[in-house]
Design a protein around this motif. Sequence first.
Motif, PDB file in Angstrom:
ATOM      1  N   ARG A   1      95.348  74.152 -30.535  1.00 57.58           N
ATOM      2  CA  ARG A   1      95.669  74.080 -31.968  1.00 57.58           C
ATOM      3  C   ARG A   1      96.071  75.443 -32.517  1.00 57.58           C
ATOM      4  NH1 ARG A   1      91.119  71.067 -31.433  1.00 57.58           N
ATOM      5  NH2 ARG A   1      89.782  72.654 -32.378  1.00 57.58           N
ATOM      6  N   GLN A   2      95.372  76.488 -32.100  1.00 55.84           N
ATOM      7  CA  GLN A   2      95.704  77.825 -32.585  1.00 55.84           C
ATOM      8  C   GLN A   2      97.099  78.248 -32.130  1.00 55.84           C
ATOM      9  OE1 GLN A   2      93.520  78.380 -35.144  1.00 55.84           O
ATOM     10  NE2 GLN A   2      93.428  80.513 -34.459  1.00 55.84           N
ATOM     11  N   CYS A   3      97.426  77.961 -30.877  1.00 63.43           N
ATOM     12  CA  CYS A   3      98.749  78.366 -30.363  1.00 63.43           C
ATOM     13  C   CYS A   3      99.865  77.608 -31.062  1.00 63.43           C
ATOM     14  CB  CYS A   3      98.813  78.144 -28.852  1.00 63.43           C
ATOM     15  SG  CYS A   3      97.822  79.340 -27.892  1.00 63.43           S
ATOM     16  N   ARG A   4      99.663  76.314 -31.311  1.00 65.77           N
ATOM     17  CA  ARG A   4     100.691  75.567 -32.041  1.00 65.77           C
ATOM     18  C   ARG A   4     100.855  76.114 -33.445  1.00 65.77           C
ATOM     19  NH1 ARG A   4      98.286  70.862 -29.602  1.00 65.77           N
ATOM     20  NH2 ARG A   4      97.294  70.307 -31.590  1.00 65.77           N
ATOM     21  N   TRP A   5      99.756  76.456 -34.096  1.00 67.83           N
ATOM     22  CA  TRP A   5      99.840  76.976 -35.459  1.00 67.83           C
ATOM     23  C   TRP A   5     100.656  78.267 -35.495  1.00 67.83           C
ATOM     24  CZ3 TRP A   5      98.698  75.105 -40.167  1.00 67.83           C
ATOM     25  CH2 TRP A   5      98.680  76.010 -41.244  1.00 67.83           C
ATOM     26  N   HIS A   6     100.498  79.095 -34.495  1.00 68.74           N
ATOM     27  CA  HIS A   6     101.159  80.405 -34.499  1.00 68.74           C
ATOM     28  C   HIS A   6     102.593  80.368 -33.982  1.00 68.74           C
ATOM     29  CE1 HIS A   6      97.958  83.196 -35.731  1.00 68.74           C
ATOM     30  NE2 HIS A   6      97.135  82.308 -35.197  1.00 68.74           N
ATOM     31  N   TYR A   7     102.934  79.399 -33.086  1.00 69.58           N
ATOM     32  CA  TYR A   7     104.243  79.456 -32.442  1.00 69.58           C
ATOM     33  C   TYR A   7     105.169  78.284 -32.773  1.00 69.58           C
ATOM     34  CZ  TYR A   7     102.456  83.479 -29.978  1.00 69.58           C
ATOM     35  OH  TYR A   7     101.941  84.719 -29.696  1.00 69.58           O
TER      36      TYR A   7
ATOM     37  N   SER B   1      91.240  81.752 -37.004  1.00 77.15           N
ATOM     38  CA  SER B   1      91.988  82.510 -38.001  1.00 77.15           C
ATOM     39  C   SER B   1      92.109  81.693 -39.285  1.00 77.15           C
ATOM     40  CB  SER B   1      93.389  82.863 -37.479  1.00 77.15           C
ATOM     41  OG  SER B   1      94.136  81.685 -37.212  1.00 77.15           O
ATOM     42  N   PRO B   2      92.158  82.350 -40.431  1.00 72.28           N
ATOM     43  CA  PRO B   2      92.357  81.619 -41.694  1.00 72.28           C
ATOM     44  C   PRO B   2      93.746  81.016 -41.745  1.00 72.28           C
ATOM     45  CG  PRO B   2      92.491  83.988 -42.053  1.00 72.28           C
ATOM     46  CD  PRO B   2      92.053  83.806 -40.637  1.00 72.28           C
ATOM     47  N   LYS B   3      93.858  79.885 -42.427  1.00 67.94           N
ATOM     48  CA  LYS B   3      95.147  79.185 -42.535  1.00 67.94           C
ATOM     49  C   LYS B   3      95.418  78.855 -43.989  1.00 67.94           C
ATOM     50  CE  LYS B   3      94.717  77.377 -37.874  1.00 67.94           C
ATOM     51  NZ  LYS B   3      93.507  78.196 -37.585  1.00 67.94           N
ATOM     52  N   THR B   4      96.669  79.030 -44.376  1.00 65.98           N
ATOM     53  CA  THR B   4      97.072  78.845 -45.774  1.00 65.98           C
ATOM     54  C   THR B   4      97.772  77.504 -45.956  1.00 65.98           C
ATOM     55  OG1 THR B   4      97.380  81.242 -45.988  1.00 65.98           O
ATOM     56  CG2 THR B   4      98.391  79.841 -47.681  1.00 65.98           C
TER      57      THR B   4
ATOM     58  N   MET C   1      84.560  72.832 -34.230  1.00 61.33           N
ATOM     59  CA  MET C   1      84.631  74.228 -33.818  1.00 61.33           C
ATOM     60  C   MET C   1      84.433  75.216 -34.958  1.00 61.33           C
ATOM     61  SD  MET C   1      84.924  74.232 -30.569  1.00 61.33           S
ATOM     62  CE  MET C   1      85.420  75.910 -30.194  1.00 61.33           C
ATOM     63  N   THR C   2      84.810  74.849 -36.164  1.00 63.71           N
ATOM     64  CA  THR C   2      84.777  75.827 -37.259  1.00 63.71           C
ATOM     65  C   THR C   2      83.738  75.535 -38.331  1.00 63.71           C
ATOM     66  OG1 THR C   2      86.486  74.657 -38.525  1.00 63.71           O
ATOM     67  CG2 THR C   2      87.230  76.325 -36.964  1.00 63.71           C
ATOM     68  N   CYS C   3      83.197  74.317 -38.357  1.00 64.86           N
ATOM     69  CA  CYS C   3      82.304  73.953 -39.462  1.00 64.86           C
ATOM     70  C   CYS C   3      80.909  73.525 -39.020  1.00 64.86           C
ATOM     71  CB  CYS C   3      82.934  72.831 -40.300  1.00 64.86           C
ATOM     72  SG  CYS C   3      84.417  73.333 -41.197  1.00 64.86           S
ATOM     73  N   TRP C   4      80.544  73.838 -37.785  1.00 64.31           N
ATOM     74  CA  TRP C   4      79.236  73.401 -37.317  1.00 64.31           C
ATOM     75  C   TRP C   4      78.116  73.900 -38.215  1.00 64.31           C
ATOM     76  CZ3 TRP C   4      76.838  70.141 -34.127  1.00 64.31           C
ATOM     77  CH2 TRP C   4      75.486  70.369 -33.877  1.00 64.31           C
ATOM     78  N   GLU C   5      78.157  75.161 -38.621  1.00 62.05           N
ATOM     79  CA  GLU C   5      77.070  75.725 -39.407  1.00 62.05           C
ATOM     80  C   GLU C   5      76.960  75.078 -40.786  1.00 62.05           C
ATOM     81  OE1 GLU C   5      77.800  79.898 -39.346  1.00 62.05           O
ATOM     82  OE2 GLU C   5      77.143  80.146 -37.274  1.00 62.05           O
ATOM     83  N   SER C   6      78.062  74.493 -41.267  1.00 67.25           N
ATOM     84  CA  SER C   6      78.024  73.794 -42.555  1.00 67.25           C
ATOM     85  C   SER C   6      77.715  72.310 -42.388  1.00 67.25           C
ATOM     86  CB  SER C   6      79.373  73.943 -43.277  1.00 67.25           C
ATOM     87  OG  SER C   6      79.658  75.286 -43.553  1.00 67.25           O
ATOM     88  N   CYS C   7      77.995  71.766 -41.216  1.00 69.39           N
ATOM     89  CA  CYS C   7      77.904  70.309 -41.023  1.00 69.39           C
ATOM     90  C   CYS C   7      76.810  69.886 -40.065  1.00 69.39           C
ATOM     91  CB  CYS C   7      79.246  69.775 -40.515  1.00 69.39           C
ATOM     92  SG  CYS C   7      80.634  70.042 -41.635  1.00 69.39           S
TER      93      CYS C   7
ATOM     94  N   CYS D   1      83.995  72.933 -46.222  1.00 63.00           N
ATOM     95  CA  CYS D   1      84.420  73.659 -45.024  1.00 63.00           C
ATOM     96  C   CYS D   1      85.600  72.964 -44.371  1.00 63.00           C
ATOM     97  CB  CYS D   1      83.252  73.766 -44.040  1.00 63.00           C
ATOM     98  SG  CYS D   1      83.676  74.675 -42.529  1.00 63.00           S
ATOM     99  N   ASP D   2      85.522  71.642 -44.251  1.00 60.22           N
ATOM    100  CA  ASP D   2      86.629  70.879 -43.665  1.00 60.22           C
ATOM    101  C   ASP D   2      87.919  71.124 -44.425  1.00 60.22           C
ATOM    102  OD1 ASP D   2      88.031  68.584 -42.260  1.00 60.22           O
ATOM    103  OD2 ASP D   2      87.955  67.805 -44.297  1.00 60.22           O
ATOM    104  N   GLU D   3      87.821  71.116 -45.745  1.00 61.43           N
ATOM    105  CA  GLU D   3      89.020  71.280 -46.555  1.00 61.43           C
ATOM    106  C   GLU D   3      89.607  72.677 -46.423  1.00 61.43           C
ATOM    107  OE1 GLU D   3      90.360  70.054 -51.003  1.00 61.43           O
ATOM    108  OE2 GLU D   3      89.601  68.743 -49.455  1.00 61.43           O
ATOM    109  N   MET D   4      88.757  73.698 -46.474  1.00 61.45           N
ATOM    110  CA  MET D   4      89.236  75.070 -46.501  1.00 61.45           C
ATOM    111  C   MET D   4      89.638  75.585 -45.110  1.00 61.45           C
ATOM    112  SD  MET D   4      89.392  76.101 -49.617  1.00 61.45           S
ATOM    113  CE  MET D   4      90.063  74.456 -49.887  1.00 61.45           C
TER     114      MET D   4
END
Length: 349
Positions: A78-84, A117-120, A254-260, A293-296
């Motif tokens: 997912r990260q590589c697709r987002w960047h390339y 990485s943060p995503k806009t 992967m990114t929201c475990w601590e919130s969820c 967290c999911d939204e942001m």
Amino acid sequence: MCGRAAPANVHAMAVMARRRRCSAASGAALVVAACLASALGARAPDVVRQASSRLLASWRRNTKSRGTCGKGFFQCNRQCRWHYDFFDRSIEGRRSDSKSCECFRDGMFLGSCALFSPKTFDTKHTWSGGVEPSGKRFGFDSDEICVELGGQLRTVSRLEFERQPLGKPLHCGACAACSRAEDIEVLARTRGWITDVMTGLSTKFAAPLGHHNVTKLAEDLHAVGFTLSNDKWRGANRASCMECWMDNIMCDVMTCWESCWAKLVKLGRRLGPDSYIDRDPAWWNIHAKCLMCDEMKCGAEFIQCAGANRRSSGIVSDIPRPREQQCVYGMYFGVPAADLPTSARPTKA
């Protein structure tokens, strides 16, 4: 047996038993540490926050492939697709170290990117937005509309559509993998319960002792009536609507475990007033913290992949939203609840 080596099958059974005990213990420890860190927030002792971070990093790193799920829940893909090239699913990634991914397309090296990485939000082409740190809202003002014309999806400008309405309006924002009327109808008829039911199925998939099989997760969602299409959108290397939702679930893991964590270990998943996320949730509001967290952290990827969600389609769902975030051109905007397609909540999920 005295003086002889244990048979290979006995030895293997003992190893498997030790692994199960170790996995159960590490899973329990992860939950406890995440619980304390999440509940105490900034007030958490350094030792607790550090322990939680180490356990979480270990779990992410050591999540093994089971069935069709890759190591790390395909985070590097997912990260590589987002960047390339976000829409090109022939792009794959692999961990290069604890913080980075190496990216490839058909075996050719493209470069490296961060593991997280943060995503806009792309508010120009998607019906999306959020709240700035100052409290000011932004977005939900895209000038684009997805319509169905002659059996084909087409993105038009709002001005173009208002001057001469062409085709059937589906949602605000550009067309993407979930823009078909059939997929939007699924969102409408499951609107009252899918957030809660999906959380339960995601738990069985993603928890430390879960099955970690993406194919099974999709099958489980279909079984409860969340029958999104598996057809690729605009080419073999593009995503299907169901794949957009699978990616979103794995992003949350992967990114929201601590919130969820509390929702994933079934300590309560009730939705209601405490699910309202148009403000910073209190530390104890585990439902809203997870949704926020999911939204942001995962929302920008999801809406770019899917195109259509409930807000962009004019559907009022089980998550309270400000009225101005509802798309007035959406397929179901203004349709009374009694007239919307509706499926009963499944008895087993």
